[in-house]
Enzyme design. Structure first.
Site, PDB file in Angstrom:
ATOM      1  CE1 TYR A 179      11.618  32.493  -0.212  1.00 38.61           C
ATOM      2  CE2 TYR A 179      11.826  30.102  -0.070  1.00 38.61           C
ATOM      3  CZ  TYR A 179      11.564  31.247  -0.806  1.00 38.61           C
ATOM      4  OH  TYR A 179      11.240  31.142  -2.120  1.00 38.61           O
ATOM      5  CE  LYS A 213      -0.405  -0.024   5.050  1.00 40.12           C
ATOM      6  NZ  LYS A 213      -1.324   0.069   6.194  1.00 40.12           N
ATOM      7  CG  MET A 264       8.261  23.785  -3.842  1.00 40.29           C
ATOM      8  SD  MET A 264       7.136  24.626  -4.966  1.00 40.29           S
ATOM      9  CE  MET A 264       6.007  25.389  -3.802  1.00 40.29           C
TER      10      MET A 264
END
Length: 834
Positions: free
Chosen positions: A728, A502, A777
């Protein structure tokens, strides 16, 4: 003249009793088989039914009979069922295999090099093949065939065309090496590095060295590292004819200097005065080798010592050593263009390695078609008129649909190869293939790229592989197979295994993992949702598949692909009952989930009577299994609760069994419980994250291999002054001038923001580099200050050897499951076998 063996002759050689009709006794045997998955040509194959820890080779005789095999070696206690097959009855099938190979070896009077040691055996073997193939027709061990089974299969390859053999031998316990020595009977020996691998059955390195050098009994000379005192002492005790290399003036080949440079290593060595009489090369030798790591340097020195001893001159040695190529120890499987799968083996081309690569290609079952791109096979020692028809026969046996031949020699045999496959194309050069590659229309097929290095097929591979960014998850299918076997050894022989695939197989890829599970003979698969099971069926997976979260709108797809739903509530039961009745289906397989304390899904104990009554009132369902989930099987503090759950589970099963007129499987244990609670195996266990080598229990009674490596590369390196910030929100405060590397991975790839600001680390050049600032990201910055020789595009290990998934989970305050399943689908999966 070719040496042939009839089944009756083999019975005599092995000391077995032949049970066969007279017409069968004269059949010639060409292929020996111990693994039913690797059948090539049934009529001339002899299958040795070897016993295993959990499965016996005899379990596969009927399957092989149906595929055309008619010759078997079995234990004398076996039941013979087929009157039109030949059986050789022996006391021990493995000993019979070794006895046959030993007899075959004695038919050849050629130099035979045997290689032993803890590390480097396969590398040294392959490098010697590269160095010596111009002067010899060499037979060698395929891959790492160095075990009690692999060595006899390697020796069986010897034929009248060979004039040099190179075999490796590995052992893991006392008494094994003598058996391999009797099979190989080497005339020349090589002892590579003595390390820690396979030490569990030896009390110390001295004991292990003494066992390993038994391989060299009867050898004329043996190359070994004289700087290892344990090795030197072991050879001295056995009075073996050692040719030592090292830094001592007493060594036959003395290493004067090892100068590592940016891309190569300069070696200076000399044949010492007291050894010149027995060696065929005199004086100082200076040469370059194209490697800088310690292991490669040592392996190169071992190889050049062999060349010295064989009489090659220093200029020839220097020239050949510079041509050494890195040995690819694995076959890589990558996502290709147009829904293809690409297997890249574009480094060596010979019949033996082609056969291995085709075996790997056959395991790729998610595509309806198989294509082979193959270059000329040069310097095989076989006449082309014999070689290419043999390759054509192999392609036919492996059911290859299309062959693309590259090179003038293979092109001359286009008619033979065209007859072997549905389609064939030929090109004189790699450049011509590349020029026309878009006209070949690759789509939804498995493609094996197999070529000699001189053809540069890596350019072809680059065109066919799906373009992705440089962050990849490498999945070692061999490690998964190893881990499954490790868990199986902890189970009772009758206990079945359900493998959990799974969540995209814990982030590692469903098709490919399910394939290796099917080949490893697990009994069941489990997926989370119906669409996962449907994809596995489309990929050729035929194992029973349990769906753990079936949804009402997926019942049609579920029954169409014969997937078996978990039933965890009365609402689910009624919905499925109604659907199956409308479809007119009877005795449909289902799995009953019992809630024994997890309180997530499942029937409660007070509901068992009602459930049992409903199941018996209808013939629509057939209960395949009853199971439950443990809430704390990893934690010692929760062992009392685990036992409570087990007691409730037994009670629930007994209630249902009293109602049902047929037996069902019971399963409760997950990976952790297999290790910590052996009494809870019942009829089946569920193996999940343990397959990937992750063991968070602290139990040490199992030797697992990490099967997944997440890696990326460095995009840029900057020198940042003290006082500046990185990332950041200016969270990465620098208190010194720092070297900062930006690496190609971010939270969109599954690298969690929790690792930012020094919490997480990555490995670069084997050293930890802390994460600096916030994770972005697509990018992450790490501090590489103090790590030497780091360059842009260097490899970065996110997790793998040296940095475990468990460690990342600990840093992030989570569990390994979340780390694995959180890896983004945009991260390319690369599958390989060692």
């Amino acid at each position: 003249m070719a040496i042939t063996y009839t089944i009756s002759a083999i019975a005599e050689i092995t000391g077995g009793k032949l049970m066969a009709e007279s017409a069968q006794a004269g059949k010639v045997i060409e292929h020996l088989l111990t693994d039913s998955r690797k059948l090539v040509y049934a009529p001339s194959t002899l299958f040795f039914a070897l016993p295993g820890l959990r499965r016996n080779g005899e379990d596969y005789i009927e399957e092989l009979y149906d595929r055309g095999v008619r010759n078997f070696v079995v234990a004398e206690t076996s039941q013979v069922t087929r009157t039109d097959a030949s059986y050789i009855m022996v006391s021990h099938p493995l000993e019979a295999l070794q006895r046959l190979a030993a007899f075959h070896r004695q038919q050849f009077d050629i130099p035979v090099i045997a290689i032993a040691g803890s590390n480097g055996k396969t590398i040294v073997k392959e490098w010697l093949y590269q160095l010596l193939q111009k002067g010899f027709n060499i037979v060698r061990s395929p891959k790492s065939y160095n075990s009690q089974v692999g060595v006899p299969l390697s020796v069986w390859q010897m034929n009248e065309t060979h004039n040099l053999a190179i075999f490796e031998a590995g052992i893991s316990r006392h008494g094994e090496m003598k058996k391999l020595q009797q099979v190989i009977r080497p005339t020349i020996g090589i002892f590579t590095h003595l390390g820690e691998a396979h030490s569990e059955n030896f009390s110390n390195r001295e004991e292990k060295a003494a066992e390993k050098i038994k391989l060299f009994a009867g050898a004329s000379w043996v190359i070994a590292n004289g700087d290892d005192e344990i090795v030197r002492t072991a050879f001295s005790k056995e009075k073996l004819p050692a040719v030592f290399y090292g830094t001592s003036a007493n060594d036959a080949i003395r290493i004067l200097s090892v100068e590592k440079r940016t891309a190569d290593t300069r070696l200076q060595l000399v044949v010492t005065d007291n050894q010149k009489a027995s060696l065929k090369s005199e004086g100082a030798i200076e040469l370059l080798i194209p490697f800088t790591d310690d292991a490669s340097v040592e392996n190169c020195i071992t190889c050049l010592c062999v060349l010295i001893k064989l009489g090659y001159t220093p200029p020839v040695i220097a020239e050949r050593m510079q041509t050494l190529q890195q040995v690819s120890m694995r076959l890589e499987m990558k996502q290709g263009i147009n829904n293809c799968t690409v297997i890249n083996d574009s480094y060596v081309a010979d019949p033996d390695s082609l056969r291995i690569a085709l075996d790997f290609l056959q395991q790729v079952q998610q595509h309806p078609r198989r294509t082979v791109i193959l270059s000329d096979l040069a310097e095989t020692g076989r006449a082309e008129a014999e070689l290419y028809p043999a390759i054509a026969a192999l392609l036919t046996q492996k059911q290859i649909h299309r062959v693309i031949g590259v090179g003038p020699h293979i092109s001359r045999y286009r008619r033979v190869l065209e007859a072997a496959c549905e389609k064939a194309d030929f090109f004189p050069t790699t450049e011509e293939l590349i020029h026309h590659i878009h006209n070949l229309r690759f789509s939804n097929e498995a493609i094996l790229i197999k070529g000699a290095r001189s053809f540069g097929f890596e350019r072809v591979s680059s065109l066919l592989e799906q373009k992705t960014h440089q962050t990849v998850l490498e999945v070692n299918l061999s490690a998964i197979s190893h881990n499954i076997k490790q868990f199986q050894q902890l189970l009772r022989p009758q206990t079945k295994v359900m493998a959990m695939v799974k969540a995209f197989s814990y982030g590692s890829g469903s098709f490919e993992i399910a394939n290796i599970l099917q080949l490893s003979k697990v009994d069941y698969l489990a997926v989370a949702y119906t669409d996962e099971g449907v994809e596995l069926r489309k990929a050729g997976i035929h194992l029973p598949i349990m769906v753990m979260n079936p949804e009402e709108n997926s019942f049609a797809a579920m029954t169409e692909h014969y997937l078996e739903p978990e039933i965890f509530s009365f609402n689910m039961l009624y919905s499925l009952l109604s659907f199956l009745q409308k479809e007119g289906l009877q005795h449909y397989p289902v799995h009953i989930k019992v809630d024994t304390g997890m309180h997530r899904l499942g029937f409660e104990l007070p509901e068992m009577e009602k459930l049992g009554q409903l199941l018996t009132e209808s013939s629509v369902f057939n209960v395949q299994s009853v199971f439950s989930h443990l809430a704390g099987s990893e934690e010692e503090d929760l062992d009392y609760f685990t036992q409570q759950q087990a007691d409730l589970f037994v009670t629930a099963c007994n209630i249902l069994q009293d109602r049902l007129s047929y037996p069902f499987l019971r399963h409760l244990s997950n990976s952790a419980a297999i290790l910590r609670h052996p009494s809870l195996q019942f009829d089946m266990v569920r193996l999940g994250i343990g397959m990937y080598g992750i063991n968070s229990t602290g139990v040490k009674n199992i030797e697992l291999k990490e099967a997944a490596v997440l890696k990326t590369t460095i995009a840029q390196i900057k020198k940042i002054p003290a006082g500046d910030t990185v990332g950041y929100s200016r969270q990465g405060q620098l208190h010194r001038e720092s070297a900062i590397a930006t690496i190609r991975i971010g939270y969109a790839d599954g690298y969690r923001r929790a690792f930012g600001n020094g919490v997480g680390r990555v490995l670069i050049k084997g050293y930890p580099a802390p994460v600096t600032g916030n994770i972005a990201m697509d990018m992450t910055m790490v501090d590489i200050t103090g790590i030497a020789d780091v360059s842009e595009n260097d490899e970065v290990i996110i997790f793998g050897e040296g940095l475990s998934v468990e460690q990342l989970a600990q840093w992030a305050g989570t569990i390994p499951y979340e780390i694995m399943t959180g890896i983004s689908q945009r991260v390319q999966r690369v599958y390989y076998e060692e």
